[in-house]
Motif scaffolding. Structure first.
Motif, PDB file in Angstrom:
ATOM      1  N   PRO A  87      18.497   6.092   0.757  1.00  0.00           N
ATOM      2  CA  PRO A  87      18.903   6.813  -0.021  1.00  0.00           C
ATOM      3  C   PRO A  87      20.140   7.979   0.463  1.00  0.00           C
ATOM      4  CG  PRO A  87      16.710   6.681  -0.557  1.00  0.00           C
ATOM      5  CD  PRO A  87      17.064   6.245   1.106  1.00  0.00           C
ATOM      6  N   GLU A  88      19.625   8.658   1.436  1.00  0.00           N
ATOM      7  CA  GLU A  88      20.956   9.149   1.900  1.00  0.00           C
ATOM      8  C   GLU A  88      22.631   8.404   2.003  1.00  0.00           C
ATOM      9  OE1 GLU A  88      22.535  10.825   6.332  1.00  0.00           O
ATOM     10  OE2 GLU A  88      20.623  10.477   5.944  1.00  0.00           O
ATOM     11  N   VAL A  89      22.178   7.112   3.055  1.00  0.00           N
ATOM     12  CA  VAL A  89      23.767   6.268   3.166  1.00  0.00           C
ATOM     13  C   VAL A  89      23.892   5.313   1.942  1.00  0.00           C
ATOM     14  CG1 VAL A  89      24.486   3.956   3.584  1.00  0.00           C
ATOM     15  CG2 VAL A  89      22.607   5.167   5.141  1.00  0.00           C
ATOM     16  N   ALA A  90      23.223   5.595   0.762  1.00  0.00           N
ATOM     17  CA  ALA A  90      23.767   5.296  -0.281  1.00  0.00           C
ATOM     18  C   ALA A  90      24.461   5.580  -1.793  1.00  0.00           C
ATOM     19  CB  ALA A  90      22.751   4.146  -1.688  1.00  0.00           C
ATOM     20  N   ALA A  91      23.747   7.481  -1.053  1.00  0.00           N
ATOM     21  CA  ALA A  91      24.753   8.826  -1.657  1.00  0.00           C
ATOM     22  C   ALA A  91      25.970   8.912  -1.375  1.00  0.00           C
ATOM     23  CB  ALA A  91      23.919   9.199  -2.056  1.00  0.00           C
ATOM     24  N   ARG A  92      26.090   8.633   0.388  1.00  0.00           N
ATOM     25  CA  ARG A  92      27.624   8.626   0.762  1.00  0.00           C
ATOM     26  C   ARG A  92      28.686   7.923   0.625  1.00  0.00           C
ATOM     27  NH1 ARG A  92      25.786  10.370   6.891  1.00  0.00           N
ATOM     28  NH2 ARG A  92      27.771  10.346   7.100  1.00  0.00           N
ATOM     29  N   ALA A  93      27.457   6.530   0.070  1.00  0.00           N
ATOM     30  CA  ALA A  93      29.268   5.468  -0.398  1.00  0.00           C
ATOM     31  C   ALA A  93      29.898   5.712  -1.171  1.00  0.00           C
ATOM     32  CB  ALA A  93      28.176   3.848   0.598  1.00  0.00           C
ATOM     33  N   LEU A  94      28.625   5.775  -2.458  1.00  0.00           N
ATOM     34  CA  LEU A  94      28.739   6.050  -3.431  1.00  0.00           C
ATOM     35  C   LEU A  94      30.386   7.582  -3.585  1.00  0.00           C
ATOM     36  CD1 LEU A  94      25.792   6.239  -5.964  1.00  0.00           C
ATOM     37  CD2 LEU A  94      28.001   4.583  -5.922  1.00  0.00           C
ATOM     38  N   ALA A  95      29.819   8.057  -2.631  1.00  0.00           N
ATOM     39  CA  ALA A  95      31.072   9.318  -3.036  1.00  0.00           C
ATOM     40  C   ALA A  95      32.288   9.534  -2.393  1.00  0.00           C
ATOM     41  CB  ALA A  95      30.081  10.785  -1.864  1.00  0.00           C
ATOM     42  N   GLY A  96      32.247   7.833  -1.214  1.00  0.00           N
ATOM     43  CA  GLY A  96      33.575   7.177  -0.573  1.00  0.00           C
ATOM     44  C   GLY A  96      33.376   6.829   0.965  1.00  0.00           C
ATOM     45  N   GLU A  97      32.662   7.053   1.521  1.00  0.00           N
ATOM     46  CA  GLU A  97      32.302   7.022   2.992  1.00  0.00           C
ATOM     47  C   GLU A  97      32.551   4.974   2.535  1.00  0.00           C
ATOM     48  OE1 GLU A  97      30.154   9.325   5.574  1.00  0.00           O
ATOM     49  OE2 GLU A  97      29.565  10.536   4.111  1.00  0.00           O
ATOM     50  N   ARG A  98      32.392   4.896   4.042  1.00  0.00           N
ATOM     51  CA  ARG A  98      32.963   3.557   4.449  1.00  0.00           C
ATOM     52  C   ARG A  98      31.585   3.798   5.450  1.00  0.00           C
ATOM     53  NH1 ARG A  98      33.809   3.357  -0.067  1.00  0.00           N
ATOM     54  NH2 ARG A  98      36.222   2.979  -1.721  1.00  0.00           N
ATOM     55  N   PHE A  99      30.363   2.428   5.414  1.00  0.00           N
ATOM     56  CA  PHE A  99      29.302   1.975   6.612  1.00  0.00           C
ATOM     57  C   PHE A  99      29.429   0.682   6.968  1.00  0.00           C
ATOM     58  CE2 PHE A  99      27.929   6.175   3.912  1.00  0.00           C
ATOM     59  CZ  PHE A  99      27.227   6.873   5.251  1.00  0.00           C
ATOM     60  N   ALA A 100      29.476   0.219   8.548  1.00  0.00           N
ATOM     61  CA  ALA A 100      29.292  -1.015   8.829  1.00  0.00           C
ATOM     62  C   ALA A 100      27.459  -0.770   9.116  1.00  0.00           C
ATOM     63  CB  ALA A 100      29.205  -0.962  10.165  1.00  0.00           C
ATOM     64  N   VAL A 101      26.805  -1.606   8.823  1.00  0.00           N
ATOM     65  CA  VAL A 101      25.247  -1.704   9.264  1.00  0.00           C
ATOM     66  C   VAL A 101      25.335  -2.777  10.181  1.00  0.00           C
ATOM     67  CG1 VAL A 101      23.057  -1.835   8.432  1.00  0.00           C
ATOM     68  CG2 VAL A 101      25.146  -0.524   6.778  1.00  0.00           C
ATOM     69  N   VAL A 102      24.078  -2.419  11.668  1.00  0.00           N
ATOM     70  CA  VAL A 102      24.705  -3.550  12.650  1.00  0.00           C
ATOM     71  C   VAL A 102      22.986  -3.196  13.180  1.00  0.00           C
ATOM     72  CG1 VAL A 102      25.679  -3.724  13.011  1.00  0.00           C
ATOM     73  CG2 VAL A 102      24.810  -2.390  14.134  1.00  0.00           C
ATOM     74  N   SER A 103      22.554  -4.301  13.516  1.00  0.00           N
ATOM     75  CA  SER A 103      20.976  -4.315  14.246  1.00  0.00           C
ATOM     76  C   SER A 103      21.074  -4.508  15.817  1.00  0.00           C
ATOM     77  CB  SER A 103      20.292  -5.758  14.309  1.00  0.00           C
ATOM     78  OG  SER A 103      20.838  -7.280  14.286  1.00  0.00           O
ATOM     79  N   ASP A 104      20.651  -4.497  16.654  1.00  0.00           N
ATOM     80  CA  ASP A 104      20.779  -4.297  18.431  1.00  0.00           C
ATOM     81  C   ASP A 104      21.100  -5.626  18.511  1.00  0.00           C
ATOM     82  OD1 ASP A 104      20.185  -1.705  18.389  1.00  0.00           O
ATOM     83  OD2 ASP A 104      17.759  -2.481  18.991  1.00  0.00           O
ATOM     84  N   ALA A 105      20.610  -6.289  17.085  1.00  0.00           N
ATOM     85  CA  ALA A 105      21.600  -8.135  17.867  1.00  0.00           C
ATOM     86  C   ALA A 105      21.095  -8.447  16.646  1.00  0.00           C
ATOM     87  CB  ALA A 105      21.032  -8.813  19.295  1.00  0.00           C
ATOM     88  N   GLY A 106      22.524  -9.974  16.287  1.00  0.00           N
ATOM     89  CA  GLY A 106      21.998 -10.896  15.374  1.00  0.00           C
ATOM     90  C   GLY A 106      22.498 -10.320  13.527  1.00  0.00           C
TER      91      GLY A 106
END
Length: 232
Positions: free
Chosen positions: A67-86
């Motif tokens: 929910p935090e990431v979604a709210a910040r994205a709606l507010a204009g921030e841009r996110f990259a989401v990664v895992s340790d590999a793959g």
């Protein structure tokens, strides 16, 4: 240019040079990178001269973090989401975040990249025209036995992740069901000690009983009803 508020980015499964130019561009352009282990991701980004704020997103906090990431994205921030590999979301965190983004109407995209599943499938030499990926094998012997029996009876190749501490028992279980079953154990893919162990279940078991394998492992099982050649 970052076109989406959230980008799910596949990272190398071993060899750092397997990262794509597009992935590097996105990682350089976002405001924050969500990752499983901030130390691992920090070292990868540093290798490419990228410095970004890192936000932990792993199996234990994804439900509360989404929910935090979604709210910040709606507010204009841009996110990259990664895992340790793959690929994030495939036997790694990411699924719950995607559900949260969908529920809130936050646009996201997925950047393709290295995959242990597809790499192991092609390298195994087993039929690759159709396959099933089952994630990590169950730990309990009863459930594991059921899954392995289904794999042996399938008309396609089945692929599973397995711990190096349990792989010998898993191969033994397959050998007891069908010693002639064609299998492959792929380990340390794209790394210095990458190895493919190809043969029957009985042959691989005999090999592993002498010297158990180490590292990250993918187990592939050729179903008894699978064609022995693509298109057969």
């Amino acid at each position: 240019m970052i076109e989406y508020p959230v980008s799910f980015v596949a990272l190398p499964i071993g060899n750092r040079e397997d990262i794509t130019r597009r992935a590097l561009d996105v990682l350089q352009g976002v405001d924050c990178v969500c990752c499983e282990d901030t130390r691992n991701t920090g070292m990868l980004l540093s290798h490419y001269g990228i410095r970004k704020p890192l936000l932990s997103l792993h199996e234990h906090n994804e439900s509360s973090r989404a929910p935090e990431v979604a709210a910040r994205a709606l507010a204009g921030e841009r996110f990259a989401v990664v895992s340790d590999a793959g690929m994030p979301g495939v036997s790694d965190p990411g699924y719950r975040l995607i559900q949260e983004l969908k529920a809130r109407g936050v646009a996201f995209t997925v950047l393709p990249g290295p995959s242990a599943v597809v790499t192991a499938l092609v390298g195994s030499g087993l039929p690759s025209d159709a396959f099933f990926f089952g994630g990590f094998l169950p730990v309990k012997s009863g459930k594991k036995g059921t899954v392995l029996q289904q794999a042996l009876a399938a008309s396609h190749t089945s692929i599973f992740y397995e711990s190096p501490y349990r792989i010998v028992k898993s191969v033994k279980a397959v050998a007891e069901m069908d010693p002639d079953a064609p299998i492959c154990v792929a380990r340390e893919l794209t790394k210095v000690f990458e190895t493919y162990h190809r043969g029957t279940a009985a042959e691989i078991l005999a090999e592993f009983e002498k010297q158990p394998p180490k590292g990250e492992i993918v187990l592939l099982i050729g179903g008894t009803n699978a064609p022995r050649k693509n298109g057969a």
